[in-house]
Design an enzyme around this catalytic site. Structure first.
Site, PDB file in Angstrom:
ATOM      1  CG  ASP A   1      -4.468   3.033  11.117  1.00  0.00           C
ATOM      2  OD1 ASP A   1      -5.433   3.769  11.434  1.00  0.00           O
ATOM      3  OD2 ASP A   1      -4.581   2.139  10.263  1.00  0.00           O
TER       4      ASP A   1
ATOM      5  NE  ARG B   1      -2.668   1.083   3.589  1.00  0.00           N
ATOM      6  CZ  ARG B   1      -3.564   1.187   4.575  1.00  0.00           C
ATOM      7  NH1 ARG B   1      -4.856   1.326   4.282  1.00  0.00           N
ATOM      8  NH2 ARG B   1      -3.188   1.109   5.831  1.00  0.00           N
TER       9      ARG B   1
END
Length: 560
Positions: free
Chosen positions: A460, A175
């Site tokens: 996150d 990613r």
């Protein structure tokens, strides 16, 4: 042929200037050929990327002015044409029943590859601080993992891969950073390159052919996509990259995270634009919630959400989103991947551990029952739990693409934005949690760690975005954001500042921590007059400033 400079941007070669301090592995990753490849992609794709960022702002302005979201009339033919499908699933992407996610530091890379999951989301984005060291080290770690040479000695322990062949381990899906983030340590023709292209290009250049030789391919997760036009941009990147390196067209495969409310209205169009390179869609739940708040932040009571802990996947608007995602993917032959299980198992508290595992089991049972082909976990100890659930539903089948078409789901634009039906409350505890978690996470991020374990959950950037955006929304919603405890008290900027002072005072400090910086960044985005688009942008500015100070100190005060 250019020669890579090793000092602080004191030369420009072939129009490329590298400003990052030399770090281990830099010479092996930033080879002249790799830099030339990145520069070629930048020159071809950067003008359109900038246009796409402008289109984001234009749509946001229309919504602020009262416009709503709906399925696009101009792409109706794409949605109504039942004949097209994405390319057949590539090697390593047919069975994705459990994928583990995490940053690309060396220990996580080895643990993820040994986790027993079917796939690994190797993350340069929400769980990774884009320090120069992390950017380069992540590429080194992926290179070594693919070739089976990765190992680590740390804390008196030895870490190495359990199997020999790449196909013995989870399939790697990288990613890259989102399109809005820049890599300021590399300039081409005087302008910084995008973080997305940097992460993609360096990984693709060093590993595409090696992956093919080992039975896999260069596979990616695409984050923060807001429209099918952005998916088209990525498709053009893939085509050009494959041409430049003589890699067969269609080798690249991408799974798109549907983690913005605008993308939820363009899922079929996104798959269509990427159809020769598409692998599936993912329900990126945390950023999706953030996107709803961000997109409709000026629209008053109809879009005010309760405490983040209450915005679960069983809420009506979230059900509408996930069920439509499964229907869309299976209609077009693509994989539907579920959301993150962020719980961190406790190896010391059996009761807490059992409760966490039961939450994961219930979440994955819902997803598997809805027709998802796989899902994410944040910790290796959760892999067996999620695997058991999907094994029970899938059996020997690799996925549910043919068996659970979800033709019972009817696309409903109003249901996707039916925030008003969300059941829940705004509480003082929710306010305090948002403040504490936001500051603690940012402190970790500013120290270079973008994945932080806080209160037995893996936080996150996406969850931190929810924390700060909820505070901003509640403060600016006026009387429509009242606490249901404490006598229906209205959330005000002054009260949030008072709670911030209290929560900050309760944090235990250590020498060299970044809590002062974290508090300043957090309050600047949570209490700003105008809503900052992304928390990580001012955080990144703060990070770059710290890097610049370190350079000046290292060079005796000489400007870099």
């Amino acid at each position: 042929m250019m020669t890579l400079q090793t000092s602080f941007g004191d030369s420009t070669l072939n129009g490329v200037r590298v400003l990052g301090d030399p770090v281990p592995g830099q010479r092996e990753i930033l080879t002249p050929e790799a830099i030339d490849f990145l520069a070629a992609l930048h020159r071809a794709m950067e003008p359109r990327r900038r246009e796409l960022m402008g289109l984001r702002e234009e749509r946001r302005d229309r919504i602020a002015g009262g416009a709503t979201l709906d399925f696009l009339p101009e792409t109706r033919k794409v949605r109504e044409d039942a004949s097209w499908h994405v390319a057949p699933l590539a090697p390593g992407l047919k069975d994705r029943r459990v994928e583990i996610t995490g940053p690309v530091d060396r220990k996580m890379t080895i643990n993820a590859m040994n986790s027993g999951a079917r796939g690994w989301l190797a993350d340069f984005e929400d769980s990774s601080t884009p320090s120069w060291e992390n950017v380069i080290a992540g590429q080194v770690n992926l290179r070594d993992a693919i070739r089976g040479t990765i190992s680590l000695s740390a804390g008196g322990k030895e870490y190495q891969l359990n199997g020999e062949a790449l196909t013995d381990h989870p399939t790697i899906n990288v990613r890259p950073r989102g399109l809005h983030l820049m890599e300021d340590r590399i300039e081409v023709d005087g302008s910084p390159v995008s973080g997305a292209l940097t992460d993609f290009a360096l990984y693709f250049f060093h590993n595409a052919k090696e992956l093919m030789a080992r039975g896999r391919g260069p596979y990616f997760y695409l984050p923060k996509t807001e429209s099918h036009l952005e998916a088209r941009w990525w498709n053009c990147v893939f085509v050009r990259a494959q041409d430049l390196l003589a890699v067969p067209q269609g080798t690249v495969r991408a799974t798109v995270l549907i983690e913005t409310i605008t993308a939820a209205f363009e899922m079929e169009e996104i798959l269509y634009q990427l159809r020769n390179h598409a692998a599936g869609l993912n329900a990126g739940r945390w950023d999706y919630i953030f996107s709803i708040i961000k997109t409709f932040r000026d629209r008053g009571a109809d879009f005010v959400l309760p405490d983040r802990s209450e915005v679960t996947m069983t809420q009506p608007m979230m059900r509408a989103y996930t069920e439509l995602l499964v229907r869309t993917c299976h209609r077009r032959g693509a994989s539907a991947i579920g959301g993150m299980a962020a719980q961190i198992p406790s190896r010391k508290d059996a009761e807490a551990n059992a409760a966490a595992l039961e939450k994961v089991r219930a979440d994955k049972s819902r997803e598997a029952g809805d027709g998802f082909d796989g899902s994410w976990v944040a910790h290796p100890d959760l892999v067996p739990v999620a695997m058991e659930v999907f094994d029970g539903v899938l059996g020997e089948e690799p996925n549910q693409i043919r068996t659970r078409r979800r033709e019972d789901v009817v696309p409903d634009a109003a249901a996707l934005i039916d925030v008003r039906s969300t059941v829940g409350s705004i509480t003082e505890r929710g306010l305090r949690t948002n403040i504490e978690v936001g500051i603690r996470y940012l402190e970790s991020w500013l120290r270079g760690n973008g994945a932080a374990a806080i209160h037995n959950l893996m936080e996150d950037a996406a969850t931190a975005e929810i924390s700060r955006s909820q505070l901003w929304q509640w403060v600016n919603a006026g009387s429509t954001a009242k606490l249901t405890d404490g006598g229906e008290r209205t959330v005000t900027r002054e009260w949030v500042q008072q709670l911030t002072d209290e929560e900050f005072a309760a944090i235990e400090r250590t020498e060299g921590d970044r809590f002062d910086d974290a508090r300043e960044v957090f309050t600047s985005v949570a209490l700003a007059e105008e809503f900052p688009d992304f928390l990580t942008l001012p955080a990144y500015e703060r990070f770059l400033s710290a890097e610049a100070r370190a350079r000046r100190e290292a060079t005796g005060g000489t400007p870099a």
